[in-house]
Design an enzyme around this catalytic site. Structure first.
Site, PDB file in Angstrom:
ATOM      1  N   HIS A  98       1.215  -1.037  -0.001  1.00  0.00           N
ATOM      2  CA  HIS A  98      -0.151  -0.044   0.249  1.00  0.00           C
ATOM      3  C   HIS A  98       0.762   1.183   0.104  1.00  0.00           C
ATOM      4  O   HIS A  98       2.130   1.865   1.111  1.00  0.00           O
ATOM      5  CB  HIS A  98      -1.063  -0.228   0.891  1.00  0.00           C
ATOM      6  CG  HIS A  98      -0.692   0.154   2.312  1.00  0.00           C
ATOM      7  ND1 HIS A  98      -0.522   1.385   2.848  1.00  0.00           N
ATOM      8  CD2 HIS A  98       0.316  -0.922   3.161  1.00  0.00           C
ATOM      9  CE1 HIS A  98       0.170   0.437   4.479  1.00  0.00           C
ATOM     10  NE2 HIS A  98       0.726  -0.894   4.529  1.00  0.00           N
ATOM     11  N   ASP A 100      -0.294   4.420   0.819  1.00  0.00           N
ATOM     12  CA  ASP A 100      -1.134   5.250   1.598  1.00  0.00           C
ATOM     13  C   ASP A 100      -0.012   4.883   3.244  1.00  0.00           C
ATOM     14  O   ASP A 100       0.523   3.787   2.811  1.00  0.00           O
ATOM     15  CB  ASP A 100      -2.502   5.604   2.098  1.00  0.00           C
ATOM     16  CG  ASP A 100      -3.059   4.184   2.831  1.00  0.00           C
ATOM     17  OD1 ASP A 100      -2.915   2.605   1.736  1.00  0.00           O
ATOM     18  OD2 ASP A 100      -3.708   4.103   2.893  1.00  0.00           O
ATOM     19  N   GLU A 166      -5.292   1.264   2.257  1.00  0.00           N
ATOM     20  CA  GLU A 166      -5.334   0.339   3.535  1.00  0.00           C
ATOM     21  C   GLU A 166      -5.460   1.031   4.326  1.00  0.00           C
ATOM     22  O   GLU A 166      -5.850  -0.043   5.852  1.00  0.00           O
ATOM     23  CB  GLU A 166      -3.670  -0.727   3.194  1.00  0.00           C
ATOM     24  CG  GLU A 166      -3.508  -1.827   3.787  1.00  0.00           C
ATOM     25  CD  GLU A 166      -2.976  -1.831   5.551  1.00  0.00           C
ATOM     26  OE1 GLU A 166      -2.973  -2.297   5.575  1.00  0.00           O
ATOM     27  OE2 GLU A 166      -2.795  -0.406   5.730  1.00  0.00           O
ATOM     28  N   GLU A 167      -4.479   1.808   4.955  1.00  0.00           N
ATOM     29  CA  GLU A 167      -4.898   2.256   6.264  1.00  0.00           C
ATOM     30  C   GLU A 167      -5.852   3.248   6.705  1.00  0.00           C
ATOM     31  O   GLU A 167      -6.397   3.802   7.926  1.00  0.00           O
ATOM     32  CB  GLU A 167      -3.612   3.586   6.872  1.00  0.00           C
ATOM     33  CG  GLU A 167      -2.007   2.907   6.752  1.00  0.00           C
ATOM     34  CD  GLU A 167      -1.689   1.789   7.233  1.00  0.00           C
ATOM     35  OE1 GLU A 167      -1.780   1.693   8.068  1.00  0.00           O
ATOM     36  OE2 GLU A 167      -0.148   2.555   7.445  1.00  0.00           O
ATOM     37  N   HIS A 228     -20.141  27.140  27.815  1.00  0.00           N
ATOM     38  CA  HIS A 228     -19.688  27.225  29.296  1.00  0.00           C
ATOM     39  C   HIS A 228     -19.797  26.429  29.868  1.00  0.00           C
ATOM     40  O   HIS A 228     -21.128  26.700  30.878  1.00  0.00           O
ATOM     41  CB  HIS A 228     -19.597  29.369  29.144  1.00  0.00           C
ATOM     42  CG  HIS A 228     -19.501  30.080  30.135  1.00  0.00           C
ATOM     43  ND1 HIS A 228     -18.650  29.478  30.822  1.00  0.00           N
ATOM     44  CD2 HIS A 228     -18.534  30.889  29.216  1.00  0.00           C
ATOM     45  CE1 HIS A 228     -17.877  30.421  31.802  1.00  0.00           C
ATOM     46  NE2 HIS A 228     -17.708  31.024  30.726  1.00  0.00           N
TER      47      HIS A 228
HETATM   48  C1  LIG Z   1       0.280  -4.396   9.204  1.00  0.00           C
HETATM   49  C2  LIG Z   1       0.315  -3.807   8.317  1.00  0.00           C
HETATM   50  N1  LIG Z   1       1.450  -2.634   7.591  1.00  0.00           N
HETATM   51  C3  LIG Z   1      -1.038  -2.529   9.184  1.00  0.00           C
HETATM   52  O1  LIG Z   1      -0.448  -1.057   9.629  1.00  0.00           O
HETATM   53  N2  LIG Z   1      -2.121  -2.709   8.681  1.00  0.00           N
HETATM   54  C4  LIG Z   1      -3.458  -1.659   9.706  1.00  0.00           C
HETATM   55  C5  LIG Z   1      -4.206  -2.410   9.318  1.00  0.00           C
HETATM   56  C6  LIG Z   1      -5.533  -1.055   9.352  1.00  0.00           C
HETATM   57  C7  LIG Z   1      -6.391  -1.632  10.222  1.00  0.00           C
HETATM   58  N3  LIG Z   1      -7.380  -1.002  10.167  1.00  0.00           N
HETATM   59  C8  LIG Z   1      -7.024   0.100   9.957  1.00  0.00           C
HETATM   60  N4  LIG Z   1      -6.059   0.133   8.908  1.00  0.00           N
HETATM   61  C9  LIG Z   1      -3.422  -1.961  11.361  1.00  0.00           C
HETATM   62  O2  LIG Z   1      -2.821  -3.097  11.610  1.00  0.00           O
HETATM   63  O3  LIG Z   1      -4.298  -1.196  11.702  1.00  0.00           O
HETATM   64 ZN   LIG Z   2       1.408  -1.705   6.133  1.00  0.00          ZN
HETATM   65 ZN   LIG Z   3       0.016   0.803   8.570  1.00  0.00          ZN
END
Ligand SMILES: C[C@H](N)C(=O)N[C@@H](Cc1c[nH]cn1)C(=O)O
Ligand SMILES: [Zn+2]
Ligand SMILES: [Zn+2]
Length: 478
Positions: A98, A100, A166-167, A228
């Protein structure tokens, strides 16, 4: 094969500085998938990869994924798919990564600018995405270039799939993979993903399992606007007070998940499994080094590894809408959204976890007797994955590790999640291997994320060597 690999390795060393430069260019693009305002940067990063791949002679396509679910004003970043080589006599390996990254701000506590690659005198290359996952993704491109410049025949046909969400839970990618399994990815004989980390800093590993991740939000609202606290404190139900109390019922200080029924979904430990943990090269000092403290939950390595790999965990990530700046602001926030996630393991099903979470949160809020409103929902979910490490894909990778690093790798599982791993396995019907490049001290997702120069350069050698060994490994579909 030996002399060919030697020329390839030599070429990787020769090109080391230009490979670091390629990483420097990639890190400079703040491709943060979770931040709407950075979406153009995510797209720019995908285009950067596409352009580098085209320059290397690969066939590249940028595939659109349509609008982002629940954020219809945003187009999802494209999937970069590419093919290098089309020799029917060679094996075809599909690699995924990935492009991102997680958010990063200097003021979060970074010692250097997060989107400027900063290399220190120990060869630590700091920068957001250096280890997760730009370094490993560029590793595949660098392996192609080093083969070309060394005049070494590329041993396999390489299919590539690089995504930009992915993130953020790999939005849209499952459908894409299912659709392309019998099209762009149809020739794949095996899959390899380089997107996780070694357990320590010295011993490489091959990874055959991941935890899943179910990510939830709890929104509590009441007042028409922020108030407030001197004028309204003591006169109205406060959303933040309710949220803190509800979130406080999810998990205890010892890491036990307090949602009734969750632990009953977990597969029981077998004697066979129990015997695996002792032999893994991991120490409590490895944990303390990567934690940056001695605040571990358990005293021994076995229980620590189980806590990371085979038991679920619940983490509270943050609160949207709450005051978080330094100083003292006396406001009552009108609406707050708490975020938490559960890392899931065999045999937890996503829908069963959702139901238990919703029932529990609804009950916990009702018990407060508050007049505020509460909503709880799942933001995204990815299932856990556990595969067979006896397949030729793993055997080949094991040989490559021995060749590059001079040791047999440990077979590990990973506490993190890569949601599409299971999708690749099911859609292609092929074995999936996780072949990490970075080490336990890389601080992925955290401040001062880094990738050691040694892991990057030897990691490029490893990816190339894996392709050579995988090309010649006899078939066994275990
Ligand atoms: C292991 C990989 N590099 C990673 O960081 N994955 C993320 C994927 C994720 C799941 N929900 C949001 N992002 C993670 O394990 O947090
Ligand atoms: Zn990753
Ligand atoms: Zn990650």
């Amino acid at each position: 094969m030996a002399p060919q690999l030697d020329s390839y390795f030599k070429q990787v060393d020769t090109l080391a500085e230009s490979f670091i430069d390629r990483l420097r260019k990639a890190v400079a693009i703040p491709s943060i998938s979770a931040a709407d305002e950075h979406r153009p940067d995510v797209v720019k990063m995908g285009e950067f990869l596409a352009s580098e791949l085209r320059n290397l002679g690969a066939h590249v396509e940028l595939r659109p994924l349509g609008k982002q679910p629940h954020k219809e004003h945003l187009e999802l970043p494209p999937v970069v798919v590419a093919r290098y080589g089309e020799d029917p006599k060679k094996r075809t390996i599909l690699v995924y990564g990935h492009y991102d990254v997680q958010p990063a701000l200097k003021e979060d506590g970074w010692a250097t600018e997060p989107f400027t690659l900063s290399v220190d005198d120990k060869g630590r290359m700091y920068g957001r995405g250096s280890t997760d996952d730009k370094g490993p993704v560029l590793g595949w491109l660098n392996a192609i270039e080093a083969h070309q410049k060394a005049g070494v025949d590329f041993p396999v046909n390489l299919l590539m799939c690089f995504e930009g969400m992915e993130e953020y839970g790999s939005e849209g990618l499952d459908d894409f993979i299912n659709e392309e399994a019998k099209k762009f990815f149809k020739d794949a004989d095996a899959v390899c993903i380089s997107d996780n980390y070694w357990l320590g800093t010295e011993k490489p590993c091959l990874t055959y399992g991941l935890r899943g991740c179910s990510y939830y939000s709890i929104e509590i609202s009441g007042p028409g606007q922020d108030l407030h606290s001197g004028v309204f404190g003591g006169t109205a139900h406060e959303p933040m007070t309710d949220l803190v109390r509800v979130m406080g019922t999810l998990v205890d200080t010892a890491g036990n998940i307090l949602i009734p029924g969750i632990n009953d979904l977990v597969a029981p430990m077998t004697d066979d499994e129990k015997s695996l943990y002792g032999g893994i090269a991991f120490t409590m000092d490895n944990l303390y080094e990567s934690l940056g403290s001695k605040t571990g939950l358990f005293a021994d390595k076995e229980r620590t590894l189980m806590g990371r790999w085979r038991y679920p965990s619940l983490s509270i990530h943050g609160v949207e809408g709450a005051f978080s700046a330094p100083g003292a602001k006396t406001v009552i926030p009108a609406k707050v959204v708490g975020k938490f996630s559960i890392r899931t393991v065999p045999d937890m099903e996503i829908e069963d976890v959702d139901k238990l979470v919703y029932d529990h949160v609804n009950k916990a809020f009702a018990a407060l007797g508050s007049k505020n409103n509460m909503k709880v929902w799942l933001q995204h979910a990815g299932k856990w994955w556990v595969a067979s490490p006896k397949h030729w894909n793993f055997t080949a990778a094991g040989k490559a590790v021995e060749r590059v690093w001079g040791v047999k790798p440990d077979l590990t599982r990973e506490g993190g999640s890569i949601p599409v791993t299971l999708t690749f396995e099911q859609a292609t019907g092929k074995n999936v291997l996780l072949l990490p490049m970075g080490s336990s001290t890389d601080a992925a997702h955290s401040i001062n994320e880094k990738l050691d120069k040694r892991n990057y350069i030897e990691g490029i050698k490893l990816l190339g060597a894996y392709l050579h060994y995988v090309a010649e490994e006899p078939t066994n579909e275990a």
